[in-house]
Design an enzyme around this catalytic site. Structure first.
Site, PDB file in Angstrom:
ATOM      1  N   GLU A 229       2.968   1.144   5.756  1.00 53.02           N
ATOM      2  CA  GLU A 229       1.716   1.022   5.846  1.00 53.02           C
ATOM      3  C   GLU A 229       1.050   1.649   4.497  1.00 53.02           C
ATOM      4  O   GLU A 229       1.201   2.796   3.954  1.00 53.02           O
ATOM      5  CB  GLU A 229       1.024   2.171   6.936  1.00 53.02           C
ATOM      6  N   CYS A 263      -7.074   3.950   3.696  1.00 50.84           N
ATOM      7  CA  CYS A 263      -6.687   2.502   3.450  1.00 50.84           C
ATOM      8  C   CYS A 263      -7.386   1.459   4.203  1.00 50.84           C
ATOM      9  O   CYS A 263      -7.394   0.299   3.509  1.00 50.84           O
ATOM     10  CB  CYS A 263      -5.176   2.519   3.901  1.00 50.84           C
TER      11      CYS A 263
HETATM   12  P1  NDP Z   1       1.422   7.529  -2.800  1.00 51.62           P
HETATM   13  O1  NDP Z   1       2.195   6.268  -2.405  1.00 51.62           O
HETATM   14  O2  NDP Z   1       1.733   8.254  -4.397  1.00 51.62           O
HETATM   15  O3  NDP Z   1       1.779   8.703  -1.857  1.00 51.62           O
HETATM   16  C1  NDP Z   1       2.257   8.668  -0.772  1.00 51.62           C
HETATM   17  C2  NDP Z   1       3.678   9.489  -0.592  1.00 51.62           C
HETATM   18  O4  NDP Z   1       4.494   8.667  -1.012  1.00 51.62           O
HETATM   19  C3  NDP Z   1       3.737  10.929  -0.755  1.00 51.62           C
HETATM   20  O5  NDP Z   1       4.475  11.552  -0.194  1.00 51.62           O
HETATM   21  C4  NDP Z   1       4.314  10.415  -2.270  1.00 51.62           C
HETATM   22  O6  NDP Z   1       5.046  11.515  -2.757  1.00 51.62           O
HETATM   23  C5  NDP Z   1       5.535   9.469  -1.926  1.00 51.62           C
HETATM   24  N1  NDP Z   1       5.848   8.775  -2.924  1.00 51.62           N
HETATM   25  C6  NDP Z   1       5.325   8.384  -4.228  1.00 51.62           C
HETATM   26  N2  NDP Z   1       5.919   7.786  -4.997  1.00 51.62           N
HETATM   27  C7  NDP Z   1       7.269   7.521  -4.307  1.00 51.62           C
HETATM   28  C8  NDP Z   1       8.469   6.916  -4.506  1.00 51.62           C
HETATM   29  N3  NDP Z   1       8.758   6.207  -5.663  1.00 51.62           N
HETATM   30  N4  NDP Z   1       9.444   6.959  -3.712  1.00 51.62           N
HETATM   31  C9  NDP Z   1       9.110   7.610  -2.801  1.00 51.62           C
HETATM   32  N5  NDP Z   1       7.997   8.126  -2.374  1.00 51.62           N
HETATM   33  C10 NDP Z   1       7.161   8.224  -3.267  1.00 51.62           C
HETATM   34  O7  NDP Z   1      -0.110   7.281  -2.578  1.00 51.62           O
HETATM   35  P2  NDP Z   1      -1.316   7.952  -2.899  1.00 51.62           P
HETATM   36  O8  NDP Z   1      -1.158   9.573  -2.836  1.00 51.62           O
HETATM   37  O9  NDP Z   1      -1.765   7.298  -4.303  1.00 51.62           O
HETATM   38  O10 NDP Z   1      -2.182   7.560  -1.738  1.00 51.62           O
HETATM   39  C11 NDP Z   1      -3.086   6.549  -1.688  1.00 51.62           C
HETATM   40  C12 NDP Z   1      -2.436   5.082  -1.391  1.00 51.62           C
HETATM   41  O11 NDP Z   1      -1.780   5.136  -0.199  1.00 51.62           O
HETATM   42  C13 NDP Z   1      -3.480   4.083  -1.486  1.00 51.62           C
HETATM   43  O12 NDP Z   1      -3.030   2.875  -2.024  1.00 51.62           O
HETATM   44  C14 NDP Z   1      -3.614   3.886   0.136  1.00 51.62           C
HETATM   45  O13 NDP Z   1      -4.281   2.593   0.322  1.00 51.62           O
HETATM   46  C15 NDP Z   1      -2.378   4.069   0.701  1.00 51.62           C
HETATM   47  N6  NDP Z   1      -2.581   4.463   2.036  1.00 51.62           N
HETATM   48  C16 NDP Z   1      -2.300   3.619   3.043  1.00 51.62           C
HETATM   49  C17 NDP Z   1      -2.558   3.894   4.407  1.00 51.62           C
HETATM   50  C18 NDP Z   1      -2.087   3.133   5.443  1.00 51.62           C
HETATM   51  O14 NDP Z   1      -2.345   3.477   6.564  1.00 51.62           O
HETATM   52  N7  NDP Z   1      -1.946   1.861   5.321  1.00 51.62           N
HETATM   53  C19 NDP Z   1      -3.147   5.237   4.609  1.00 51.62           C
HETATM   54  C20 NDP Z   1      -3.095   6.134   3.492  1.00 51.62           C
HETATM   55  C21 NDP Z   1      -3.256   5.712   2.233  1.00 51.62           C
HETATM   56  P3  NDP Z   1       4.303  12.757  -3.921  1.00 51.62           P
HETATM   57  O15 NDP Z   1       3.161  13.143  -3.324  1.00 51.62           O
HETATM   58  O16 NDP Z   1       5.115  13.735  -4.138  1.00 51.62           O
HETATM   59  O17 NDP Z   1       4.234  11.811  -4.983  1.00 51.62           O
END
Ligand code: NDP
Length: 455
Positions: A229, A263
């Site tokens: 997602e 999102c």
């Molecule tokens: P991130 O992708 O950075 O974070 C989301 C999760 O992924 C966190 O737990 C983060 O950990 C982890 N993460 C980050 N990088 C990696 C990696 N390389 N490998 C594995 N895990 C990883 O997103 P943001 O915090 O920037 O959130 C916003 C984004 O997420 C926006 O683009 C938004 O649209 C999308 N989003 C989509 C939703 C949907 O339902 N479709 C809902 C909410 C957000 P850590 O915090 O430790 O970096």
């Protein structure tokens, strides 16, 4: 990233957390795998009773949970309470519907053999979750999968570690075995090693494209199922029969909810050219009337953004849009105080060549476009690399529905945007990801739909 609670309203680091060691990770996988052997054999009614208890505890502790959300990512109290109630409703929905979703289906294919389809769990799952709806996102992954009999390793966003601890505490207090749900403060490298482990059968991630790609790549290399997602740049099309003032207010309010950090927020708003000026004036008036303040204060409409980095990214996108020729009608600057504060913004004059048209703006920025014909509006709406959701607003709901059906997205709405309920499917197409959560669709993603045939 380091796991810590840094209050985005003040910038103060309130607590730091120890990360898991590699030995902790190995042990967690062993525990979750062993727990799968017993959790899957419990009676479905027993698992349903546990989920009901989860929902009850959510309801009892709603105020406390909501305040932690505010302290960790800045969501105003009333919105945070709404999120907690939504999470509770998801656990309750799967408790109420899980047993019927597990019913065996007898197939009649015109021969004498017995052909049954049963729904089995598949094993240990990894969840990687974001901060923007820290309870809701976890609930929609965890509730169906615990009901199904899978066990879970959960890595939450590093900025909402306290919420991560609370979720684990609530699940265990409700009767989920200690090893059937394990919260892990792990690094990206450790996530990779978890997905690679043969005992882990699938992974679900909600977050950015970059994180989605990393996780999906490891999953595919290991031939494992993933559900993603990701982001979106949802279109919202206004038709010419609406009440302009009322709709402008509703649309602007929807865009600014959660400080625009959703999102499925309506990030591109398309308005008939005949009413464009009046509509924009209504959006600007609504946005200027938003009360930006402490998440805990009554009457706050918008808190800080989740972090200073997130705020600076959103402002940089606004500035780039202006450099490329867009008009900033209001806001778009940092507030002169500690913390991740920003004045909500309205942009017009964005063209499809500009970055602001193509990128997702994950912050409080309403971008309003004008269109001359329905075909043009639909074409603009579908001109996106994303495909999460979209909506059409009009008094003639039959007409609006026909237009909504032309949107190339996972979810379409008429006269609302982004409504999410436990029984409705949630998910997107294109770069917004794949797979579905919630309802019966979310129940099937990590299930083994198994044929049992007796000749
Ligand atoms: P991130 O992708 O950075 O974070 C989301 C999760 O992924 C966190 O737990 C983060 O950990 C982890 N993460 C980050 N990088 C990696 C990696 N390389 N490998 C594995 N895990 C990883 O997103 P943001 O915090 O920037 O959130 C916003 C984004 O997420 C926006 O683009 C938004 O649209 C999308 N989003 C989509 C939703 C949907 O339902 N479709 C809902 C909410 C957000 P850590 O915090 O430790 O970096």
């Amino acid at each position: 990233m380091a796991y810590r609670t840094e209050n985005p309203a003040t910038g103060a680091v309130e607590k730091e957390y120890n990360s898991a060691t590699d030995a902790d990770v190995t042990r967690a996988i062993e525990r979750a795998d062993a727990a799968f052997g017993t959790w899957r054999t419990t009676d479905a009614s027993e698992r349903a009773a546990v989920l009901t208890k989860v929902a009850d505890i959510y309801d009892e502790r709603a105020d406390e949970l909501a305040r932690v959300i505010g302290a960790e990512m800045g969501k105003p109290l009333a919105q945070a309470q709404g999120e907690v109630a939504l999470a509770s409703s998801i656990f309750r929905w799967y408790a109420e519907h899980g047993e019927e979703l597990l019913v065996e289906e007898q197939l009649n294919i015109g021969d004498d053999a017995k052909s049954l389809v049963v729904t089995d769990p598949i094993g240990v799952l990894m969840g990687v979750m974001p901060w923007n709806f820290p309870h809701y996102q976890v609930a929609r992954f965890v509730a169906p999968n615990l009901m199904l009999g899978n066990t879970i390793l959960l890595k939450h966003a590093s900025i909402c570690a306290r919420t991560a601890e609370l979720i684990e505490e609530i699940l265990h207090a409700a009767g989920v075995p200690q090893d059937a749900y394990i919260n892990l403060f792990v690094s990206n490298e450790q996530i990779t090693s978890i997905i690679e482990d043969p005992r882990v059968r699938g992974v679900s991630l909600t977050g950015s494209e970059g994180a989605g790609k990393a996780v999906a790549e490891t999953a595919s290399q290991n031939l494992k199922k993933s559900v993603l997602e990701l982001g979106g740049s949802d279109a919202l099309i206004v038709l010419d029969d609406v009440d302009v003032a009322e709709t402008a207010k509703a649309v602007a309010t929807a865009r600014m909810s959660n400080a625009g950090q959703a999102c499925n927020s309506p990030k591109r708003i398309f308005v008939p050219s005949t009413m464009f000026d009046d509509f924009v004036n209504g959006v600007v008036a609504t946005v200027e009337g938003i009360k930006v303040g402490n998440p805990d204060d009554e009457g706050t409409d918008m808190g800080p953004l989740s972090s200073v980095e997130a705020r600076d990214d959103a402002i940089a996108q606004v500035e780039r849009a202006v450099e490329q020729g867009a008009t900033l009608r209001t806001g778009g600057t940092a507030l002169e105080q500690d913390g991740a504060w920003m004045a909500p913004a309205v942009l017009t004059g964005v063209t499809r060549e500009m970055d602001a048209f193509k990128e997702e703006i994950f912050g409080p920025v309403a971008v309003v476009y004008s269109y001359d014909s329905i075909d043009e509006a639909v074409e603009l709406a579908n001109d996106s690399s994303f495909g999460l959701s979209g909506s059409v607003w009009g008094k003639d709901t039959d007409k609006a529905e026909q237009i909504a059906r032309r949107l190339e997205v996972g979810m379409t709405y008429v006269n609302e945007h982004g409504t999410t309920k436990a029984g409705l499917p949630f998910g997107g197409v294109r770069r917004s990801g794949y797979g579905r959560e919630l309802g019966r669709w979310g129940f099937g993603e990590f299930a083994n739909t198994k044929l049992v045939r007796v000749a």
